[in-house]
Scaffold this motif. Structure first.
Motif, PDB file in Angstrom:
ATOM      1  N   GLU A 132      10.714   7.333   6.550  1.00 19.95           N
ATOM      2  CA  GLU A 132       9.915   8.544   6.593  1.00 19.95           C
ATOM      3  C   GLU A 132      10.684   9.659   5.905  1.00 19.95           C
TER       4      GLU A 132
ATOM      5  N   GLY B 175       7.657  13.928   6.017  1.00 16.95           N
ATOM      6  CA  GLY B 175       6.349  13.681   6.608  1.00 16.95           C
ATOM      7  C   GLY B 175       5.547  12.571   5.962  1.00 16.95           C
ATOM      8  N   GLY B 176       6.137  11.904   4.979  1.00 15.65           N
ATOM      9  CA  GLY B 176       5.463  10.793   4.309  1.00 15.65           C
ATOM     10  C   GLY B 176       6.287   9.526   4.407  1.00 15.65           C
TER      11      GLY B 176
ATOM     12  N   VAL C 177      -0.324   2.419  13.293  1.00 19.45           N
ATOM     13  CA  VAL C 177       0.966   3.033  13.601  1.00 19.45           C
ATOM     14  C   VAL C 177       2.007   1.978  13.961  1.00 19.45           C
TER      15      VAL C 177
ATOM     16  N   GLN D   6       3.410   0.590  10.792  1.00 12.85           N
ATOM     17  CA  GLN D   6       4.284   1.583  10.169  1.00 12.85           C
ATOM     18  C   GLN D   6       5.640   1.610  10.871  1.00 12.85           C
ATOM     19  N   LYS D   7       5.621   1.652  12.201  1.00  7.78           N
ATOM     20  CA  LYS D   7       6.873   1.705  12.965  1.00  7.78           C
ATOM     21  C   LYS D   7       7.705   0.450  12.754  1.00  7.78           C
TER      22      LYS D   7
ATOM     23  N   GLU E 187      -3.178   5.934   0.404  1.00  8.25           N
ATOM     24  CA  GLU E 187      -3.296   6.496   1.751  1.00  8.25           C
ATOM     25  C   GLU E 187      -2.751   5.508   2.782  1.00  8.25           C
ATOM     26  N   TYR E 188      -1.683   5.887   3.451  1.00  6.26           N
ATOM     27  CA  TYR E 188      -1.109   4.999   4.457  1.00  6.26           C
ATOM     28  C   TYR E 188      -1.584   5.348   5.867  1.00  6.26           C
ATOM     29  N   GLU E 189      -2.351   6.428   6.003  1.00 10.53           N
ATOM     30  CA  GLU E 189      -2.842   6.811   7.328  1.00 10.53           C
ATOM     31  C   GLU E 189      -3.758   5.748   7.919  1.00 10.53           C
ATOM     32  N   THR E 190      -4.321   4.889   7.068  1.00 10.13           N
ATOM     33  CA  THR E 190      -5.183   3.814   7.553  1.00 10.13           C
ATOM     34  C   THR E 190      -4.382   2.631   8.088  1.00 10.13           C
TER      35      THR E 190
ATOM     36  N   GLN F 234       0.836  -1.205   0.000  1.00 11.60           N
ATOM     37  CA  GLN F 234       0.000   0.000   0.000  1.00 11.60           C
ATOM     38  C   GLN F 234       0.869   1.253   0.000  1.00 11.60           C
ATOM     39  N   ILE F 235       1.924   1.244   0.793  1.00 12.55           N
ATOM     40  CA  ILE F 235       2.844   2.382   0.829  1.00 12.55           C
ATOM     41  C   ILE F 235       3.543   2.520  -0.519  1.00 12.55           C
TER      42      ILE F 235
END
Length: 72
Positions: free
Chosen positions: A45, A48-49, A31, A34-35, A25-28, A19-20
């Motif tokens: 990162e 900010g993206g 966290v 993502q980490k 949209e990776y906000e979904t 997806q990234i």
């Protein structure tokens, strides 16, 4: 010299990595996923993206998915 290779990704983490990479949209993405992807070096990162690193791209190409018998 030994190189650290993380365990294959779970389906959820593999889907998040793709997806990234697709610049969706990776906000979904949770966290903690993502980490984890950042920690193992598959995502970084930038401004900010999130972007997929070379190592992350290799994982996508190889289909390095936990439970995958054929790897792709």
């Amino acid at each position: 010299m030994r190189q650290f290779l993380p365990d294959p990704l779970t389906r959820e983490k593999f889907a998040a990595l793709k997806q990234i990479d697709d610049a969706r949209e990776y906000e979904t993405i949770p966290v903690e996923i993502q980490k984890r992807l950042i920690l193992i070096g598959y995502v970084e990162e930038v401004l900010g993206g999130l972007i997929v690193t070379h190592e992350g791209m290799l994982q996508i190409v190889m289909g390095n998915l936990k439970g995958s018998s054929e790897g792709g």
